[in-house]
Write an enzyme that holds these catalytic residues in place. Structure first.
Site, PDB file in Angstrom:
ATOM      1  N   CYS A   2     -12.636 -13.639 -20.060  1.00  0.00           N
ATOM      2  CA  CYS A   2     -11.998 -13.867 -21.352  1.00  0.00           C
ATOM      3  C   CYS A   2     -11.027 -15.042 -21.279  1.00  0.00           C
ATOM      4  O   CYS A   2     -10.486 -15.352 -20.230  1.00  0.00           O
ATOM      5  CB  CYS A   2     -11.226 -12.627 -21.770  1.00  0.00           C
ATOM      6  SG  CYS A   2     -12.256 -11.178 -21.872  1.00  0.00           S
ATOM      7  N   ARG A  27     -15.935 -20.853 -18.463  1.00  0.00           N
ATOM      8  CA  ARG A  27     -15.598 -19.601 -17.786  1.00  0.00           C
ATOM      9  C   ARG A  27     -16.580 -18.479 -18.101  1.00  0.00           C
ATOM     10  O   ARG A  27     -16.527 -17.413 -17.496  1.00  0.00           O
ATOM     11  CB  ARG A  27     -14.196 -19.140 -18.202  1.00  0.00           C
ATOM     12  CG  ARG A  27     -13.096 -20.064 -17.723  1.00  0.00           C
ATOM     13  CD  ARG A  27     -11.798 -19.816 -18.451  1.00  0.00           C
ATOM     14  NE  ARG A  27     -11.381 -18.437 -18.408  1.00  0.00           N
ATOM     15  CZ  ARG A  27     -10.763 -17.863 -17.387  1.00  0.00           C
ATOM     16  NH1 ARG A  27     -10.493 -18.562 -16.325  1.00  0.00           N
ATOM     17  NH2 ARG A  27     -10.425 -16.612 -17.436  1.00  0.00           N
ATOM     18  N   TRP A  74     -15.422 -11.966 -22.701  1.00  0.00           N
ATOM     19  CA  TRP A  74     -16.484 -11.678 -21.733  1.00  0.00           C
ATOM     20  C   TRP A  74     -16.463 -10.168 -21.598  1.00  0.00           C
ATOM     21  O   TRP A  74     -15.518  -9.605 -21.052  1.00  0.00           O
ATOM     22  CB  TRP A  74     -16.173 -12.385 -20.418  1.00  0.00           C
ATOM     23  CG  TRP A  74     -17.312 -12.403 -19.471  1.00  0.00           C
ATOM     24  CD1 TRP A  74     -18.430 -13.178 -19.538  1.00  0.00           C
ATOM     25  CD2 TRP A  74     -17.448 -11.611 -18.293  1.00  0.00           C
ATOM     26  NE1 TRP A  74     -19.247 -12.913 -18.480  1.00  0.00           N
ATOM     27  CE2 TRP A  74     -18.682 -11.965 -17.707  1.00  0.00           C
ATOM     28  CE3 TRP A  74     -16.664 -10.634 -17.679  1.00  0.00           C
ATOM     29  CZ2 TRP A  74     -19.133 -11.372 -16.538  1.00  0.00           C
ATOM     30  CZ3 TRP A  74     -17.128 -10.057 -16.512  1.00  0.00           C
ATOM     31  CH2 TRP A  74     -18.347 -10.424 -15.949  1.00  0.00           C
ATOM     32  N   ASN A 100      -6.552 -10.488 -22.547  1.00  0.00           N
ATOM     33  CA  ASN A 100      -7.414 -10.584 -21.355  1.00  0.00           C
ATOM     34  C   ASN A 100      -6.973  -9.489 -20.399  1.00  0.00           C
ATOM     35  O   ASN A 100      -5.775  -9.233 -20.275  1.00  0.00           O
ATOM     36  CB  ASN A 100      -7.194 -11.908 -20.621  1.00  0.00           C
ATOM     37  CG  ASN A 100      -7.760 -13.094 -21.372  1.00  0.00           C
ATOM     38  OD1 ASN A 100      -8.386 -12.928 -22.405  1.00  0.00           O
ATOM     39  ND2 ASN A 100      -7.532 -14.276 -20.837  1.00  0.00           N
ATOM     40  N   GLY A 101      -7.916  -8.903 -19.681  1.00  0.00           N
ATOM     41  CA  GLY A 101      -7.564  -7.867 -18.702  1.00  0.00           C
ATOM     42  C   GLY A 101      -8.166  -6.533 -19.099  1.00  0.00           C
ATOM     43  O   GLY A 101      -9.057  -6.468 -19.956  1.00  0.00           O
ATOM     44  N   GLU A 479     -26.344 -12.803   5.127  1.00  0.00           N
ATOM     45  CA  GLU A 479     -25.735 -13.433   3.966  1.00  0.00           C
ATOM     46  C   GLU A 479     -25.089 -14.775   4.351  1.00  0.00           C
ATOM     47  O   GLU A 479     -25.187 -15.755   3.606  1.00  0.00           O
ATOM     48  CB  GLU A 479     -24.702 -12.475   3.339  1.00  0.00           C
ATOM     49  CG  GLU A 479     -23.897 -13.053   2.194  1.00  0.00           C
ATOM     50  CD  GLU A 479     -24.711 -13.599   1.028  1.00  0.00           C
ATOM     51  OE1 GLU A 479     -25.923 -13.353   0.970  1.00  0.00           O
ATOM     52  OE2 GLU A 479     -24.129 -14.298   0.187  1.00  0.00           O
ATOM     53  N   LYS A 483     -26.009 -18.509   2.693  1.00  0.00           N
ATOM     54  CA  LYS A 483     -25.016 -19.444   2.145  1.00  0.00           C
ATOM     55  C   LYS A 483     -25.197 -20.827   2.774  1.00  0.00           C
ATOM     56  O   LYS A 483     -25.196 -21.829   2.081  1.00  0.00           O
ATOM     57  CB  LYS A 483     -23.573 -18.974   2.404  1.00  0.00           C
ATOM     58  CG  LYS A 483     -23.103 -17.757   1.637  1.00  0.00           C
ATOM     59  CD  LYS A 483     -22.895 -17.987   0.159  1.00  0.00           C
ATOM     60  CE  LYS A 483     -24.119 -17.768  -0.650  1.00  0.00           C
ATOM     61  NZ  LYS A 483     -24.499 -16.470  -1.063  1.00  0.00           N
ATOM     62  N   GLU A 486     -28.545 -22.521   1.504  1.00  0.00           N
ATOM     63  CA  GLU A 486     -28.699 -22.928   0.104  1.00  0.00           C
ATOM     64  C   GLU A 486     -27.798 -24.087  -0.287  1.00  0.00           C
ATOM     65  O   GLU A 486     -28.158 -24.859  -1.166  1.00  0.00           O
ATOM     66  CB  GLU A 486     -28.541 -21.743  -0.857  1.00  0.00           C
ATOM     67  CG  GLU A 486     -27.169 -21.153  -0.962  1.00  0.00           C
ATOM     68  CD  GLU A 486     -27.117 -19.933  -1.881  1.00  0.00           C
ATOM     69  OE1 GLU A 486     -27.757 -19.930  -2.930  1.00  0.00           O
ATOM     70  OE2 GLU A 486     -26.395 -18.981  -1.519  1.00  0.00           O
ATOM     71  N   HIS A 502     -37.226 -11.126  21.764  1.00  0.00           N
ATOM     72  CA  HIS A 502     -38.624 -10.748  21.508  1.00  0.00           C
ATOM     73  C   HIS A 502     -39.387 -11.890  20.861  1.00  0.00           C
ATOM     74  O   HIS A 502     -40.374 -11.663  20.163  1.00  0.00           O
ATOM     75  CB  HIS A 502     -38.674  -9.478  20.662  1.00  0.00           C
ATOM     76  CG  HIS A 502     -38.049  -8.311  21.364  1.00  0.00           C
ATOM     77  ND1 HIS A 502     -38.673  -7.652  22.403  1.00  0.00           N
ATOM     78  CD2 HIS A 502     -36.831  -7.737  21.244  1.00  0.00           C
ATOM     79  CE1 HIS A 502     -37.878  -6.701  22.869  1.00  0.00           C
ATOM     80  NE2 HIS A 502     -36.740  -6.733  22.173  1.00  0.00           N
ATOM     81  N   LYS A 601     -28.827 -20.275 -11.348  1.00  0.00           N
ATOM     82  CA  LYS A 601     -27.885 -19.165 -11.213  1.00  0.00           C
ATOM     83  C   LYS A 601     -28.532 -17.840 -11.578  1.00  0.00           C
ATOM     84  O   LYS A 601     -28.287 -16.820 -10.957  1.00  0.00           O
ATOM     85  CB  LYS A 601     -26.653 -19.434 -12.087  1.00  0.00           C
ATOM     86  CG  LYS A 601     -25.562 -18.389 -11.946  1.00  0.00           C
ATOM     87  CD  LYS A 601     -24.915 -18.447 -10.562  1.00  0.00           C
ATOM     88  CE  LYS A 601     -23.923 -17.338 -10.312  1.00  0.00           C
ATOM     89  NZ  LYS A 601     -23.680 -17.132  -8.870  1.00  0.00           N
TER      90      LYS A 601
HETATM   91  C1  F6R Z   1     -27.529 -16.757  -3.615  1.00  0.00           C
HETATM   92  C2  F6R Z   1     -27.698 -16.065  -4.873  1.00  0.00           C
HETATM   93  C3  F6R Z   1     -29.000 -15.447  -5.164  1.00  0.00           C
HETATM   94  C4  F6R Z   1     -28.835 -14.222  -6.069  1.00  0.00           C
HETATM   95  C5  F6R Z   1     -30.205 -13.681  -6.509  1.00  0.00           C
HETATM   96  C6  F6R Z   1     -30.066 -12.424  -7.327  1.00  0.00           C
HETATM   97  O1  F6R Z   1     -26.227 -17.241  -3.446  1.00  0.00           O
HETATM   98  O2  F6R Z   1     -26.805 -16.046  -5.681  1.00  0.00           O
HETATM   99  O3  F6R Z   1     -29.693 -15.117  -4.012  1.00  0.00           O
HETATM  100  O4  F6R Z   1     -28.135 -13.250  -5.360  1.00  0.00           O
HETATM  101  O5  F6R Z   1     -30.874 -14.640  -7.254  1.00  0.00           O
HETATM  102  O6  F6R Z   1     -29.293 -12.644  -8.450  1.00  0.00           O
HETATM  103  P1  F6R Z   1     -28.607 -11.459  -9.225  1.00  0.00           P
HETATM  104  O7  F6R Z   1     -27.561 -10.876  -8.347  1.00  0.00           O
HETATM  105  O8  F6R Z   1     -28.040 -12.099 -10.457  1.00  0.00           O
HETATM  106  O9  F6R Z   1     -29.679 -10.466  -9.533  1.00  0.00           O
END
Ligand code: F6R
Length: 606
Positions: A2, A27, A74, A100-101, A479, A483, A486, A502, A601
């Protein structure tokens, strides 16, 4: 997340508010609205959807007036809709509020106010504030404002106006940012500096517990007792692009550094003195006892959160847990039935494969619990139960704060369920609750560690890297590798440390970087043996370890220490150095950190 904008001066408020709201679009939001005074009456316009929709309504309704407040919402409490958008107005429409909050005690306040005859028009927590103001308004808006705010538990950045005293805007802040911008014969309010940067660079940043009374020629900042505080004015030197990123170079870095604050949001209202509560979930002890198995299904980073989740739920609930990639699960004909709980994990709540997995699970009779960030998303609407991670909008494509808040949500869920069915003792739950309470401050300590840039300098020329770990450390390594891949485009692989010999050990040669996460005492010595194996082949070893580990440094070129903590909770904290190593490596290689090549995203296709 928000956003708030406020204006008081000699100019028409609505174009200034609209322009400010546009500056907050980055945002993320799902609805917007403004309220102004016009001929002694409060006028408001609000609309679900984009600011363009609000603008076209404003053109029709033309709410004139030189005082106003605006908001981008939001969704948290209640889906995105016209009714749920801010400003919220009291029943006779002479007070308007933007907020907000999260107001944690809104249900009990709502019950009290409804009994007194106040009529609610939205599903939001915010609406209680405006009715409280009306309840207490008896000739002095400021007195009413103080009384209303004293009833609120939770977090707020709050602005209120009333047609009864149309020369002022009142504000309050707790755990949600709010700044007051200083102009000439005009003043501004914003939750974020970009919203007002075009008009002023001079501002007062409110602290928790502070109030502000703003007229066009005066800004009074007061403490919780109403005593005026003398506050230092800040001069903002950032340009507007830097301001959107809160002064950070990239959204990813901003989001990494937001983690301590965001963790508090995830924990808020759920962590009790010695227990965990999840009142919004609607899952009973009988429901939990009915499950014979849990399936966690997700993609990418969310899948990695699921891998940590397997250990979390198995250890606490003593129930078998399977984890699957959503794009595999949906075509596998998985063994799920009405005795299975399927947990779908998704930041966006819109990932096509995860939605398909959810639907498939429901068609088999399983109950589905969504762990997600976005209220009103497809996954949140279709699931039987929803646990929000409350990470706030994540703009960088590479997920950081959503991952760690997914983990925290899994811990909370597991402790809650274990409490319901008694698979952990009260003492054990209280111990983990204490550990979770300390997580935000541990995150602050990890963020202060200066070693990540140096590691990135050593990694930046590499073409390949390996990450190792056992148990929870392996899940975190997966993970960390994602990171690095990517955003820096370095090829990297994560291995269960005992598995390397192995086959993959053949790839370890002189100088190969091997980042090993070694935080779990139960497998500590085993991991050290695996480190010896790669060192014997010439690997350059970097070890992530707890601060009380006195042995690992003997086997490493570089060490990354995280604070000493409960092993079981380590993944949330150990993830942060790996995020920062990936980030600084990408920056050193000059890649597009926030929007890496080929990636989106939200992945809404198969
Ligand atoms: C990597 C990343 C992706 C998401 C994946 C699932 O940094 O962000 O691997 O985790 O595309 O996305 P959501 O969580 O939105 O289902």
């Amino acid at each position: 997340m928000c956003g708030i904008v406020g204006y008081i001066g000699d100019h028409e408020a609505s174009p200034i508010l609209l322009e400010g709201l546009r500056k907050l679009e980055y945002r993320g939001y799902d609805s917007a609205g403004i309220a102004t005074f016009s001929k002694g009456e409060l006028r408001y316009v609000k609309a679900e959807g984009k600011i363009d929709t609000l603008e076209s309504r404003l053109l029709k309704e033309n709410p004139i007036g030189t005082i106003g407040i605006g908001h981008t919402r939001w969704a948290t409490h209640g889906r995105p809709s016209d009714e749920n958008s801010h400003p919220h107005l009291c029943n006779d429409c002479n007070i308007a509020v933007v907020h907000n909050g999260i107001i944690e005690n809104y249900l009990e306040l709502k019950e009290e106010l409804e009994k007194e005859g106040f009529v609610f028009h939205s599903e939001t927590d915010t609406e209680v504030i405006v009715h409280l103001l009306k309840k207490y308004l008896n000739g002095d808006f400021e007195v009413a404002f103080y009384k209303a705010v004293s009833r609120l538990h939770g977090s707020y950045a709050l602005c209120a106006i009333t047609a009864d005293e149309p020369d002022k805007i009142l504000c309050a802040r707790k755990d949600s940012p709010l700044v007051v911008g200083l102009g000439e014969n005009e003043n501004f309010i914003a939750s974020d500096i970009p919203a007002i940067l075009r008009h002023t660079r001079k501002c007062y940043i409110l602290e928790d517990g502070e109030f502000a009374v703003i007229t066009k020629n005066q800004i009074k900042i007061k403490d919780a007792e109403g005593v005026i505080i003398s506050k230092k004015m800040q001069e903002i030197t950032w340009n507007s692009e830097a301001a959107e990123k809160g002064g950070y170079e990239h959204f990813m870095l901003k989001e990494i550094y937001e983690q301590p604050e965001v963790f508090k949001n995830t924990l808020r209202g759920r962590l009790k003195e010695r227990t965990v509560d999840f009142p919004e979930l609607g899952i009973s002890k009988e429901d939990v006892l009915n499950w014979s198995k849990i399936y966690i299904v997700a993609c990418g980073t969310a899948y990695h959160a699921g891998l940590v989740g397997k250990t979390i739920f198995e250890k606490t609930m003593k129930i078998p847990v399977e984890v699957d990639i959503a794009s595999e699960y949906r075509y596998r004909d998985p063994l799920v039935d009405e005795k299975t709980l399927v947990i779908v994990v998704s930041q966006s709540g819109e990932t096509a494969d995860t939605i398909a997995a959810l639907r498939h699970s429901k068609s088999k009779g399983a109950k589905v619990l969504a762990v997600t960030n976005v209220v009103g998303s497809s996954i949140s609407r279709e699931a039987d139960y929803v646990a929000y991670i409350w990470a706030g909008p994540e703009i960088s494509v590479a997920s950081t704060k959503a991952y760690t808040t997914m983990l925290i949500t899994e811990y909370l869920l597991a402790l809650y369920f274990a409490g319901l069915i008694g698979t952990l003792s009260e003492e054990e739950i209280a111990g983990y609750v204490e550990g979770l309470r300390g997580i935000p401050s541990l995150a602050v300590q990890v963020l202060e560690n200066p070693s990540y840039k140096l590691i990135a300098e050593n990694l930046k020329e590499e073409t390949d890297a390996f990450y190792l770990g056992r148990g929870l450390d392996w899940a975190v390594a997966l993970e960390g590798v994602l990171k690095l891949k990517e955003i820096s485009y370095i090829h990297a692989e994560a291995y269960a440390a005992g598995e390397l010999k192995h086959g993959t050990l053949a790839l370890i040669t002189d100088g190969t970087p091997v980042i090993t996460i070694n935080t779990q005492k139960s497998v500590f010595d085993k991991t050290i043996s695996n480190i010896q194996e790669v060192r014997a082949r010439g690997a350059k070893v970097i070890i992530v370890a707890q601060a009380d580990d006195e042995a690992s440094h003997k086997y490493a070129e570089q060490m990354v220490y995280i604070p000493t903590m409960e092993d079981f909770l380590v993944p949330v904290i150990a993830a942060i150095p790996l995020q920062l190593i990936a980030y600084y490596t990408a920056v050193a290689r000059g890649t597009n950190v926030d929007q890496p090549r080929n990636l989106a995203k939200s992945v809404t296709v198969e």
